[in-house]
Design an enzyme around this catalytic site. Structure first.
Site, PDB file in Angstrom:
ATOM      1  N   LYS A   1       0.952  -1.042  -0.077  1.00 42.55           N
ATOM      2  CA  LYS A   1       0.000   0.031   0.297  1.00 42.55           C
ATOM      3  C   LYS A   1       1.020   1.274   0.068  1.00 42.55           C
ATOM      4  CE  LYS A   1      -3.260  -0.447   2.902  1.00 42.55           C
ATOM      5  NZ  LYS A   1      -3.963  -0.367   4.162  1.00 42.55           N
ATOM      6  N   LYS A  29       2.104  -4.233  11.053  1.00 42.10           N
ATOM      7  CA  LYS A  29       0.570  -4.299  11.588  1.00 42.10           C
ATOM      8  C   LYS A  29       0.681  -4.770  12.847  1.00 42.10           C
ATOM      9  CE  LYS A  29      -3.712  -3.537   9.752  1.00 42.10           C
ATOM     10  NZ  LYS A  29      -3.983  -2.444   8.652  1.00 42.10           N
TER      11      LYS A  29
HETATM   12  N1  GLU Z   1      -5.122   0.889   9.566  1.00 40.03           N
HETATM   13  C1  GLU Z   1      -4.704   1.838   8.250  1.00 40.03           C
HETATM   14  C2  GLU Z   1      -4.547   0.964   7.099  1.00 40.03           C
HETATM   15  O1  GLU Z   1      -4.898  -0.366   7.069  1.00 40.03           O
HETATM   16  C3  GLU Z   1      -4.074   2.801   8.279  1.00 40.03           C
HETATM   17  C4  GLU Z   1      -2.589   2.606   8.765  1.00 40.03           C
HETATM   18  C5  GLU Z   1      -1.975   3.892   9.117  1.00 40.03           C
HETATM   19  O2  GLU Z   1      -2.224   4.995   8.964  1.00 40.03           O
HETATM   20  O3  GLU Z   1      -0.520   3.663   9.373  1.00 40.03           O
HETATM   21  O4  GLU Z   1      -4.304   1.297   5.972  1.00 40.03           O
END
Ligand code: GLU
Length: 416
Positions: free
Chosen positions: A95, A107
């Site tokens: 991402k 994560k």
């Molecule tokens: N939990 C969100 C995601 O899955 C945001 C992660 C973040 O802001 O670091 O993209």
């Protein structure tokens, strides 16, 4: 049915493997990317309100930091498990890479049911989790953020705990904080806003008018509720939303703000005045132009994909579509804007928040939103153009772009 139990970690491994094959990368690239660089499992003892001690399992997975410090949210959920956290960490790597952010992916999660806990219990658990992972996180190492069932208040407790441990304010340790302690304007709605920017681009490419278009939102948490509001602002008709307890369906259109207030009072969208209930499958397969899955993994599967009627799917959730479902949707001409692109608005504004924290210089909401729009549109265009040129699915194009970036960074760093 078997597909529903698919392990998300195996799914993302296959996605990365396929992207490596399509790009013809050095075999070392997949060899490095197939597992996270580091995982940590902790047990967090918490004093409960009744005086007893209860231990909770916590996880943090750091997948790859070739492009920069790792980044990714923390999920509180009763069903989380390590392979899910590993998959979510890998998705974060790609991402960030699709958006061109200077981050790798990570994560975290705590296995708990926050809905059955008091605020005090959640605070002690949040502080305990931060203490337990504090050795491996930091503003230049790994920066957590909110995810499913975590929020700015929880981020504030965690940032406070880390700051106490370091004996100074370290606001850059975590993003998604409240505005008053170094949060960014626009962060709360960023995942949804980014998703809507990509849907607007997709609709333009397909010649779909969003004014009057019917929209279904599956999941009415942070991302889903803001997505419904933003789509309604574009003139779209929100004909159905749901959550883990039920649905609110109204073919004449729902007022997302009113549904949000109703849910804040009752704990669910189900029973919203003037609406009727529906099953999760009925919601996903409803007649509409735009479907926004904004809940959990493995929702659109080989079992229901053929019945999906939407023309565009904007994946606000992580991993909502299984690989088999993806094939079915592609065959049926449904344009899927993949999660690693569609929901990247959250981490993009997290990046802005971190930059603001490091500089101690804060931006207006207009600045945040316009920078977000520029980045989302550029990433969408790059992925869409590759999808057309190489005749591959949007998801494959997104992975190819992301894997190529991570591979290039690993190469110049001398890892290959
Ligand atoms: N939990 C969100 C995601 O899955 C945001 C992660 C973040 O802001 O670091 O993209």
């Amino acid at each position: 049915m078997a597909e529903k139990t698919l392990n998300p970690f195996e799914i993302v491994q296959k996605q990365v493997f396929d992207a490596c094959q399509a790009l013809g990368t050095d075999p070392a690239v997949y060899e490095i990317l197939k597992e996270p660089q580091r995982t940590l499992e902790v047990s967090i003892p918490v004093r409960m309100d009744d005086g007893s001690i209860k231990s909770f399992l916590g996880y943090r997975a750091q997948h790859n930091d070739a492009l920069g410090p790792t980044k990714g949210g923390i999920r509180f959920h009763p069903n989380v498990y390590m392979d899910e956290v590993k998959a979510l960490a890998m998705w974060m790597t790609f991402k960030c890479a699709v958006l061109g952010l200077p981050y790798g992916g990570a994560k975290g999660a705590v296995k708990c049911d926050p809905k059955s806990m008091s605020q005090g219990e959640i605070e002690r658990l949040s502080r305990g989790y931060m203490r337990a992972i504090s050795q491996i996180v930091g503003p230049e190492k790994d920066i957590p953020a909110p995810d499913v069932y975590t929020n700015p208040q929880i981020m504030a407790w965690m940032a406070d705990e880390f700051s106490k441990m370091r004996e100074k304010n370290v606001f850059g340790i975590i993003t998604g904080k409240p505005l008053i302690m170094g949060g960014s304007a626009g962060r709360n709605s960023a995942t949804a806003r980014g998703c809507v920017f990509t849907i607007v681009q997709a609709a333009k490419r397909l010649g779909i008018d969003l004014n009057g278009a019917r929209v279904v939102v599956q999941g009415f948490g942070n991302a889903g509720s803001f997505a419904a509001e933003l789509m309604a602002q574009l003139g779209s008709k929100i004909i159905a939303v749901n959550d883990s307890k039920g649905a609110a369906v109204n073919p004449k259109g729902l007022d997302p703000k009113a549904v949000k207030e109703f849910k804040a009072k009752t704990g669910t969208v189900k029973g919203f005045p003037g609406s009727c209930d529906a099953s999760n499958d009925e919601v996903l397969t409803m007649d509409c132009e735009i479907l926004i899955p904004a809940a959990l993994e493995n929702q659109i599967t080989s079992q229901n994909a053929a019945q999906v009627k939407a023309k565009i799917i904007g994946e606000a959730a992580n991993g909502p579509t299984t690989p088999e479902a993806d094939e079915i949707l592609a065959k049926n001409g449904v344009l899927v804007i993949p999660d690693i692109l569609a929901n990247a608005g959250g981490v993009t504004v997290s990046y802005f928040e971190w930059v603001q924290n490091l500089q101690n210089f804060y931006w207006t909401e207009e600045e945040v939103n316009s920078r977000l729009e520029r980045m989302m549109v550029a990433a969408f265009d790059a992925v869409y153009d590759m999808h057309v040129e190489k005749k591959v699915k949007m998801r494959d194009a997104a992975y190819m772009r992301a894997v190529a970036r991570v591979a290039e960074a690993m190469k110049v760093r001398g890892w290959l």
